[in-house]
Design an enzyme around this catalytic site. Structure first.
Site: not given
Length: 332
Positions: A71, A101, A104, A73
């Site tokens: 992801h 999410c 993360c 992040e």
């Protein structure tokens, strides 16, 4: 816009005076999100800021990197850790276009990020209050300050446009295209931007070229003009695109050792670029350039044909069934 602080963790953007600085960094994250969308990734972008300097940036890339943790992040925090030489990102700010999410959020807290700014809410997996509020869990020993809703409309629209386009692609017929790489002696079959198949080939021993009589393989944009041999047995012999009634065998080959065998299936190509591979003395179709099965399967992978594209017989059967007349063929 929301603000999370220790204890309550969620309050409204109206409590904060938004600055151009915050929106500038979120705009950069949004640019990254759009870059990811162009590569087929869900458009989420992130930047890490330390002392008013962007020290790391990333967009979502779990698909292209084959990494479920890829992801935006996490990728940005990994880069930031390498940049400052520390897995703790104390006093850093993280800007991301979508509410993080749970995965993360956990990484953000472990990294000791000081402030998190996000754009659009995520009603399906958001861990800043939309589904769960991990940053509001008082039993955890680090509490990142969370401010949501930065450029929320723009961030949300980027996501909704991406998914609308993907739904539209699913509704329309798939676009099949053949690309032939002469230097690598390979055919790649695409369905839209997805690679379906790779096949080894054998192109002209004389190399690339478009002139009639050159015994070279033509380059450029073509289409499959005609498909010949559907449902014929493997190793069917063709002469002038018509089955002779013969089935190729080693015994038959011994009787005609110099014959250029065209077997099993034929995809007859036609050029699309007048003056380069169409019309006059450079016309691919009038040069009778085919993709076809061959008797010399051992030579596949090396250029040794008289101009056509040779394939293994099982491969040409498979390719034949995956394309149709009019399929684009690009030879480079």
């Amino acid at each position: 816009m929301n603000m999370a602080a220790k204890g309550d963790f969620i309050c409204h953007m109206s409590d904060i005076d938004p600055s151009d600085r915050i929106e500038t960094y979120m705009s950069k994250a949004l640019e990254l999100a759009k870059q990811g969308a162009r590569q087929g990734e869900v458009p989420v972008g992130a930047v890490v800021v330390y002392q008013d300097e962007i020290i790391a940036q990333a967009f979502n890339a779990p698909i292209s990197s084959h990494d479920p943790s890829g992801h935006a992040e996490i990728r940005a925090m990994r880069e930031a850790g390498q940049r400052i030489g520390n897995y703790r990102l104390v006093d850093c700010e993280l800007y991301v276009t979508l509410e993080p999410c749970a995965m993360c959020a956990g990484a953000i807290m472990h990294a000791r990020i000081g402030k998190l700014y996000f754009g659009a809410n995520d009603p399906k997996t958001g861990a800043c209050g939309s589904v769960v509020n991990l940053f509001g869990e008082t039993r955890l020993n680090h509490h990142t300050e969370v401010i949501g809703g930065i450029l929320a409309d723009q961030c949300g629209k980027t996501l909704s446009d991406f998914f609308a386009h993907r739904r539209q692609l699913k509704k329309r017929p798939a676009f099949i295209k053949i690309r032939i790489n002469l230097s690598e002696q390979v055919i790649v079959l695409y369905k839209d931007s997805e690679i379906l198949k790779h096949y080894s080939i054998s192109s002209a021993a004389n190399g690339p070229g478009e002139q009639s009589g050159s015994h070279c393989t033509p380059r450029g944009k073509h289409i499959v003009r005609a498909m010949i041999g559907r449902n014929m047995p493997l190793n069917t012999v063709f002469v002038r695109r018509r089955p002779t009634g013969e089935i190729y065998s080693d015994e038959l080959a011994k009787t005609q050792p110099d014959r250029d065998w065209i077997l099993t299936r034929i995809l007859w190509l036609s050029g699309c670029e007048p003056g380069f591979n169409r019309l006059g003395t450079v016309d691919t179709m009038r040069r009778y350039i085919y993709i076809h099965g061959t008797a010399d399967e051992a030579a596949i992978g090396s250029p040794c044909s008289h101009g056509c594209i040779r394939m293994r017989n099982q491969d040409i059967v498979e390719l034949f069934d995956l394309v149709q007349a009019g399929t684009e063929v690009e030879i480079t």
